[in-house]
Scaffold this motif. Sequence first.
Motif, short mmCIF file in Angstrom:
data_model
loop_
_atom_site.label_atom_id
_atom_site.label_comp_id
_atom_site.label_asym_id
_atom_site.label_seq_id
_atom_site.Cartn_x
_atom_site.Cartn_y
_atom_site.Cartn_z
N ASN A 11 0.72 -1.45 0.27
CA ASN A 11 -0.16 -0.15 0.01
C ASN A 11 0.72 1.09 0.01
OD1 ASN A 11 -2.10 -1.19 0.07
ND2 ASN A 11 -2.76 -1.01 2.18
N ASP A 13 1.67 2.97 2.78
CA ASP A 13 1.52 3.54 4.23
C ASP A 13 2.61 3.29 5.42
OD1 ASP A 13 0.06 1.78 4.13
OD2 ASP A 13 -1.35 2.82 4.46
N GLN A 216 -7.54 -3.74 4.81
CA GLN A 216 -6.73 -2.65 4.66
C GLN A 216 -6.16 -2.33 3.23
OE1 GLN A 216 -4.25 -4.35 7.89
NE2 GLN A 216 -5.45 -2.34 8.94
N TRP A 217 -6.60 -3.97 2.15
CA TRP A 217 -5.38 -3.60 1.00
C TRP A 217 -5.91 -3.11 -0.19
CZ3 TRP A 217 -3.40 -9.04 -2.17
CH2 TRP A 217 -2.84 -8.34 -2.51
N ASN A 218 -4.94 -1.78 -0.49
CA ASN A 218 -6.02 -1.28 -1.99
C ASN A 218 -5.98 -1.75 -2.76
OD1 ASN A 218 -5.11 1.22 -0.21
ND2 ASN A 218 -3.10 1.20 -1.26
#
Length: 254
Positions: A11, A13, A216-218
Amino acid sequence: MLISTAVALLNGDFLARFRWEQLFGTVFALQDISFLKPGVIVDPYLGNDPLWSLSYEILFYLIFPPILMAWRWNASVTNHAIGAGCAALLVLFAIAPNHFSLVGAYFMIWWSGAMAAYTYTRGGRSVLALGSNYVWLLVITVLSAIIVYVRGFEGLGFYPFLIFRHFAVALLMLTLLYGPIGRLLSFPALRFSRLGGAIASISYGLYVFHYPLLVQWNIDATPYGFVFAALLLVAVAYATEHLLPRILPAAPRS
């Protein structure tokens, strides 16, 4: 934790979200979710909230051997000691919220499940067979309801109702399923026993890994990406539960 790290790196981040206290807190099984309840030491690593349960399970497994020894010595005294101790820890948590008091109080749910399994293998087919364990679970559920009344309702998923909800659901499941309703449901369930067993064998992996991979994974923003992440989730859960134990060294047998 490796899956969460990989997703954060993909991601882009990872550095923005990484916290040393979350890393070491999760490694040493001290994590919980702070926005749901007070007294939390540290939040789960990289926001993978399902990891909260590991801090409870690890402690339960650590204290189980000495408790089992005491139970074999005197089952009645041990059952009452566990019930009274868990009730006292719940009251202590309400007075002075802290992680270990809450984990200790929740041991009553874990122990009730263990005793339900034990009594079932010994022919028990109703909650009456659970004896004092069921009574103490009921007592603690009532105590958690009193705490909600005193503290006030903050929402279905927040303390103090969250704690009551957990104990109440455990009590309800034992009451309904450990008896005639459970026996009635067992017959159609047998038709799907193989499928249920297969899913159950990877269920914890699905639970722990689903949040980083499916939330959470884009890549989850697109339908094809979500399908890929879902398939990867099943594969990783299977590998963790079935393949990894074959690679890791087995514990020595006494």
